[in-house]
Design an enzyme around this catalytic site. Structure first.
Site, PDB file in Angstrom:
ATOM      1  N   SER A   1       0.816  -1.204   0.000  1.00  0.00           N
ATOM      2  CA  SER A   1       0.000   0.000   0.000  1.00  0.00           C
ATOM      3  C   SER A   1       0.859   1.268   0.000  1.00  0.00           C
ATOM      4  O   SER A   1       1.615   1.510  -0.924  1.00  0.00           O
ATOM      5  CB  SER A   1      -0.955  -0.032   1.192  1.00  0.00           C
ATOM      6  OG  SER A   1      -1.892   1.007   1.086  1.00  0.00           O
TER       7      SER A   1
ATOM      8  N   ASP B   1      -1.459   1.848  -4.082  1.00  0.00           N
ATOM      9  CA  ASP B   1      -2.289   0.709  -4.506  1.00  0.00           C
ATOM     10  C   ASP B   1      -3.746   1.120  -4.664  1.00  0.00           C
ATOM     11  O   ASP B   1      -4.636   0.276  -4.804  1.00  0.00           O
ATOM     12  CB  ASP B   1      -2.145  -0.477  -3.543  1.00  0.00           C
ATOM     13  CG  ASP B   1      -2.716  -0.184  -2.174  1.00  0.00           C
ATOM     14  OD1 ASP B   1      -2.665   0.986  -1.748  1.00  0.00           O
ATOM     15  OD2 ASP B   1      -3.219  -1.106  -1.507  1.00  0.00           O
TER      16      ASP B   1
END
Length: 622
Positions: A175, A334
């Site tokens: 992420s 992401d």
């Protein structure tokens, strides 16, 4: 001669029984060198061995990763507690073993694998390669695998799991973490991230099959196996179609004069946000050219987390000024989280916090529901959710409007599972969020989704523009109607687990053993909830309503002045986070007074409970 000597040394390294004086370490070194077929990571361990770096070898080889709030997450590199080819193979073998036990139709329904754009040259480790190895382990066991042929936003994996009726899925991503990290995020058949007991059981299964099976390293299967399918076009089409369910003003969007800048932070978001804007009838947002394309080094930002605010949004804000765009939308690498900034009358930018955006999204999603609901729709059937460290603004809106609000433990996995239960019971969930800019509008995906949040934020801004209202002005209207909720969230870095533990243990034994503090500086404490131990002084039986979470530290203090503050450890990074919020009633409109009270309380909280100088904590750099 020298070359032969070097060769002999290497062969001795590979075949000797290791004599470090630590049998556990000797075994681990032997296993690593036998099992790892990635030359770069194997060489990292060989170099440490050659240089007698036993402490580092022990750190790398004598412990395993555990599931945090976002699955397995660690630095890329060699070692059993790092993310690399071997640990991803081991994790997938454990997954296979567990799923085979749970689902008799595993080999009919299959498994989804997605990945972001991270990579590390020194370990020859990239998200794409790790995704291929994940797929290879399962294909070798005759499991159908839906492997995306290119990088996708994280929400596409849980969405695909549900749509394709797969038993589970994995997204290879870290992420918004620093560039050195990567991760292995697991979704169950429900489309929600796994929670207990699945995480514990999978870890047990990983422990039981650490040696790579025949075929586990065979990533050629990804190109040759008839069981590999590419779901990209189909899932993208279905996802974009489902987005229409939360689009309420397509015609207005197509006519808006408002311009938007979008940055994808060197990650996966660009193409997908462009498509989402098209679905909503907008002209395409203006991309930040330097950040539009994937770059695993995140070279234009000091950290790839849009939550850090103006300092990391520099390029997009400057472009917006040049293009006369009033709203900036930033998806993290992401694309599961979203930051929003708006240019104010005074020429300054307002970067909204996650809690402020949630106030706007909560108002917007409920307003759209009211205006578009069917005649027999019942407000008592409607729900919104937030994690317990997030703002209580949705609770205030729910109380006034008559719908339900629920809290969960931190981490979207808890929100996802709860939404699944509510939907199964015929309830309607409009919106859910966590304060760290994670939002979910609608329920097509059961995880936070920056792509849908970006386009919903754009529609909200375009609608308000027709009323001559800015996002900031609307936020004030929400607070005036439902009560000001002023919050502050930040963190300290602490790389020593023992220090972290002692900080929290001191709070549990404050003035005397098994006694929590009654005051924080001059502020009286009304209730204390300790989710780590399951204690809650506000409950008649003194037991926490939220499930006990022994693996992480989290204590919440409710003060007599209406402030709620939480101290907790991060599930993904070496941080102690603090969250504090003043929840005022609508008639308390002196914001300067509320802000000053909150500032003093946070000061006392840090000084009395965290003791940064005594504990060597590193302040967040702003």
């Amino acid at each position: 001669m020298a070359e032969n000597a070097e060769g002999d040394l290497n062969s001795n390294l590979l075949h000797a029984p290791y004599q470090t004086g630590d049998p556990q370490l000797d075994t681990a070194i032997g296993q690593w060198l036998r099992w790892d077929k990635n030359p770069k990571t194997k060489e990292q361990i060989e170099n440490l061995l050659r240089n007698g770096m036993n402490k580092e070898l022990r750190d790398r080889l004598c412990c395993r990763m555990t599931f945090g709030t976002a699955g397995l997450r660690s630095a890329m590199g060699a070692g059993f507690c790092y993310i690399n080819d071997l640990t991803v193979i081991q994790s997938t073998q454990g997954m296979y073993k567990y799923l085979e036990r749970c689902f008799s139709d595993f080999k009919q329904r299959g498994f989804v694998v997605g990945y972001d754009t991270r990579g590390q040259v020194t370990s020859s480790c990239s998200s794409q390669r790790l995704a291929k190895l994940t797929a290879a382990v399962l294909l070798a066991k005759d499991v159908p695998v839906y492997l995306f042929s290119r990088y996708v936003p994280t929400p596409f994996v849980p969405y695909a799991v549900q749509e394709l009726k797969a038993v589970a899925g994995v997204m290879i991503t870290a992420s918004h973490n620093r560039k050195e990290d990567n991760g292995y995020k697991v979704y169950w058949e429900t489309g929600a991230q796994i929670t207990s007991p699945h995480d514990k059981e999978i870890l047990k299964c990983i422990e039981e099959c650490v040696e790579p099976w025949n075929g586990s390293w065979n990533d050629n299967l990804v190109d040759t196996s008839p069981l590999k399918r590419d779901p990209l076009q189909d899932i993208c089409r279905r996802y974009m179609e489902d987005l229409k369910k939360i689009c309420f003003h397509r015609e207005l969007n197509s006519k808006t004069t408002l311009k938007f800048v979008h940055t994808s932070f060197h990650g996966v978001g660009h193409d997908y946000v462009q498509l989402a804007f098209q679905v909503f009838g907008f002209k395409p947002p203006i991309p930040v050219p330097e950040q539009k394309d994937p770059d695993p080094d995140f070279s234009t930002v000091k950290c790839p987390n849009p939550e850090e605010g103006e300092s990391v949004l520099e390029l997009s804000l400057r472009l917006a000024e040049k293009e006369h765009a009033r709203v900036v939308l930033a998806t993290d690498p992401d694309a599961d989280r979203l930051a929003v900034a708006e240019l104010q009358e005074n020429g300054h930018w307002k970067v909204f916090t996650g809690n402020e955006l949630a106030a706007l999204f909560g108002w917007w999603m409920f307003d759209c529901w009211k205006k578009n609901k069917s005649r027999n729709a019942d407000v008592k059937n409607v729900y919104m959710l937030a994690t317990t460290v997030s703002s209580k603004i949705l609770k205030a809106i729910a109380l006034k409007e008559g719908f339900h609000f629920e809290e969960t433990l931190p981490g979207f996995k808890w929100i996802g599972s709860r939404i699944k239960d509510l939907l199964a019971n015929g309830k309607e969930v409009l919106f859910a969020f966590e304060e760290s800019i994670g939002f979910l509008c609608g329920t097509s995906v059961l995880d936070k989704d920056g792509v849908s949040a970006a386009v919903v934020a754009a529609e909200m801004a375009a609608y308000l523009e027709t009323k001559n209202i800015t996002l900031k002005q609307q936020l004030i209207k929400v607070y005036e109607k439902y009560g000001y909720h002023i919050s502050k969230t930040s963190y300290f870095l602490c790389y020593d687990p023992t220090t972290i533990k002692s900080i929290f243990e001191r709070l549990r034994n404050f003035d005397s053993p098994k006694e929590y503090p009654k005051f924080c500086g001059s502020f009286a404490i009304l209730y204390i909830r300790d989710v780590t131990t399951g204690y809650d002084s506000s409950q008649p039986n003194k037991k926490s309503v939220l499930p006990v979470s022994k693996n992480s530290q989290m204590i919440t203090f409710t003060f007599q002045n209406g402030c709620v503050a939480t101290l907790r450890t991060s599930g993904t990074e070496p941080k102690i986070k603090y969250y504090a919020e003043m929840c005022a009633s609508p008639e308390q409109s002196d914001t300067a007074l509320l802000e000053e009270e909150l500032r003093k309380l946070i000061e006392d909280l840090i000084e009395n409970f965290l003791e940064p100088s005594k504990n060597g904590l590193i302040w967040r750099s702003v």
